[in-house]
Design an enzyme around this catalytic site. Structure first.
Site, PDB file in Angstrom:
ATOM      1  N   GLN A 227      -3.937 -10.168   7.240  1.00  0.00           N
ATOM      2  CA  GLN A 227      -4.868  -9.599   8.194  1.00  0.00           C
ATOM      3  C   GLN A 227      -6.310  -9.957   7.786  1.00  0.00           C
ATOM      4  O   GLN A 227      -6.560 -10.264   6.636  1.00  0.00           O
ATOM      5  CB  GLN A 227      -4.705  -8.072   8.247  1.00  0.00           C
TER       6      GLN A 227
ATOM      7  N   ASP B 285      -6.880 -19.353 -10.651  1.00  0.00           N
ATOM      8  CA  ASP B 285      -8.267 -19.812 -10.525  1.00  0.00           C
ATOM      9  C   ASP B 285      -8.876 -19.478  -9.170  1.00  0.00           C
ATOM     10  O   ASP B 285     -10.056 -19.767  -8.931  1.00  0.00           O
ATOM     11  CB  ASP B 285      -8.342 -21.326 -10.762  1.00  0.00           C
TER      12      ASP B 285
ATOM     13  N   HIS C 107      -7.318  -6.269   0.380  1.00  0.00           N
ATOM     14  CA  HIS C 107      -6.227  -5.466   0.933  1.00  0.00           C
ATOM     15  C   HIS C 107      -5.734  -6.020   2.265  1.00  0.00           C
ATOM     16  O   HIS C 107      -4.566  -5.844   2.620  1.00  0.00           O
ATOM     17  CB  HIS C 107      -6.697  -4.016   1.094  1.00  0.00           C
TER      18      HIS C 107
ATOM     19  N   ASP D 197      -8.727  -4.560  -4.941  1.00  0.00           N
ATOM     20  CA  ASP D 197      -8.607  -5.371  -3.726  1.00  0.00           C
ATOM     21  C   ASP D 197      -9.458  -4.820  -2.583  1.00  0.00           C
ATOM     22  O   ASP D 197      -9.266  -5.175  -1.431  1.00  0.00           O
ATOM     23  CB  ASP D 197      -7.146  -5.487  -3.305  1.00  0.00           C
TER      24      ASP D 197
ATOM     25  N   SER E  76       0.823  -1.201   0.000  1.00  0.00           N
ATOM     26  CA  SER E  76       0.000   0.000   0.000  1.00  0.00           C
ATOM     27  C   SER E  76       0.869   1.268   0.000  1.00  0.00           C
ATOM     28  O   SER E  76       1.795   1.376  -0.794  1.00  0.00           O
ATOM     29  CB  SER E  76      -0.967  -0.045   1.187  1.00  0.00           C
TER      30      SER E  76
ATOM     31  N   ASP F   5      -6.075  -9.463   3.147  1.00  0.00           N
ATOM     32  CA  ASP F   5      -5.494 -10.778   2.872  1.00  0.00           C
ATOM     33  C   ASP F   5      -4.052 -10.687   2.386  1.00  0.00           C
ATOM     34  O   ASP F   5      -3.252 -11.594   2.621  1.00  0.00           O
ATOM     35  CB  ASP F   5      -6.305 -11.514   1.797  1.00  0.00           C
TER      36      ASP F   5
END
Length: 360
Positions: free
Chosen positions: A330, A276, A324, A303, A149, A326
């Site tokens: 978190q 997938d 964001h 995300d 980020s 995962d």
């Protein structure tokens, strides 16, 4: 004023671990499918095979400086509202359990903290000071920066200012092209007095949690940087440094497959194995994901806080089936969701292995 504060707080609460979402398109990210750089900058050339020539890593051993060469230490740079040790708990870190897991595999990993609410110019200067200390401690010539980020913007500041200390910058869901969420939040709290109230509120909440928080911290300084005009100014100033390797990843959630925003000519195998996978968006991100998704009849992969097209920088290595949270394990290491095979620790291990293959 109270109604505006409530609306902004709703958006702010969704951005606790983020650099937010996406600005209007500034260029077509599918021109090459490969290397994108900042204005006036450069990125190491080449695709998936072979080391990046002239990218600062070089074939190991002792550089002419007399300091240790590759493999270089790993520095994990956190995002907006980030931390190393949450509230002194001793076990809850921004990159959840990642430093420990990588350390067990023999990697030298650092997770320095910077101001949770500020511009990347300010945070980047703090990160640079931490890196100088790390290099003095380890005796190495350079570090590899892996950033999430807003941490990716901080890392770009460091690489621009001191390219001699940085071998590579790899960013995950960094809003390189800005933030639609930031634009909306700034519109909701356009009144300066309301901005001051929210800054005071966040400082009051954050002070018990962050030792580094101080009077100069401001969430609106961050939001202004993520805005459409703010990110344009940032990208013009902090261009890519020749000799530093840049790579990036986006994220996709709400069970999206990605599409052309996630297309890359040379996909990374450790991302392709998750092609997938479908990620259910975290409830805390459902509002912002809907805003970024584009509305009925349109699907823009994101995300939950950053659009994939705005996360592309340098060598784009694909989209992760993760929201964001995962992307960094978190909240608190919970599963990414039913049916999602995403394993964030394995992903970061593979990124580091790829950097080692490049000679970093």
């Amino acid at each position: 004023m109270s109604a505006g504060l409530r609306r902004c707080a709703t958006l702010a609460s969704c951005a606790l671990l983020a650099g937010c979402g996406a600005a209007e398109e500034q260029f077509d990210p599918w021109d090459t499918g490969e290397v994108l750089t900042g204005a006036g900058g450069s990125s190491a050339s080449g695709g998936w095979e072979g080391a990046a020539e002239g990218s600062g890593g070089g074939g190991g051993g002792w550089p002419s400086s007399g300091k240790l060469g590759p493999p270089y230490p790993i520095v994990l740079a956190h995002g907006f509202f980030g931390f190393e040790d949450f509230a002194g708990a001793g076990y809850v870190s921004y990159f959840y359990n990642l430093k420990h897991s990588l350390g067990e595999g023999g990697e030298v990993v650092f997770t320095p903290s910077v101001d949770p609410f500020n511009s990347s110019t300010y945070r980047g200067a703090q990160l640079l000071a931490r890196i100088e200390h790390i290099l003095a401690e380890t005796g190495h010539e350079k570090v590899n920066l892996i950033a999430h980020s807003q941490g990716g913007l901080d890392a770009r500041v460091v690489a621009h200012e001191r390219p001699d200390l940085v071998a590579s910058v790899v960013t995950v869901a960094t809003p390189h092209l800005g933030s639609k969420i930031a634009d909306i939040a700034l519109q909701l709290v356009a009144h300066e007095r309301l901005q001051d109230v929210l800054d005071d509120l966040l400082n009051a909440i954050g002070a018990p949690l962050y030792d580094q928080i101080g009077n100069e911290t401001s969430v609106f300084t961050s939001l202004e940087q993520f805005s459409t005009p703010g990110i344009a100014e940032f990208n013009a100033k902090y261009t890519d440094a020749p000799g530093v390797f840049y790579a990036s990843f986006g994220g996709r959630t709400d069970r999206a497959l990605g599409g052309r925003d996630c297309t890359t000519l040379v996909p990374a195998p450790f991302v392709a194995q998750f092609d997938d996978g479908l990620d259910p968006v975290h409830p805390l991100l459902s509002l912002t994901e809907t805003i970024l998704d584009g509305g009925f009849g349109e699907s823009i992969p994101n995300d939950g806080l950053v659009r994939a097209r705005d996360a592309r920088w340098g060598h784009f290595w694909g989209c992760l089936p993760a929201d964001h949270f995962d992307e960094i394990g978190q909240l608190f290491g919970q599963s990414p969701g039913d049916g999602n095979p995403w394993l964030y620790i394995d992903f970061y291990r593979a990124v580091i292995e790829r950097l080692r293959q490049e000679g970093f």
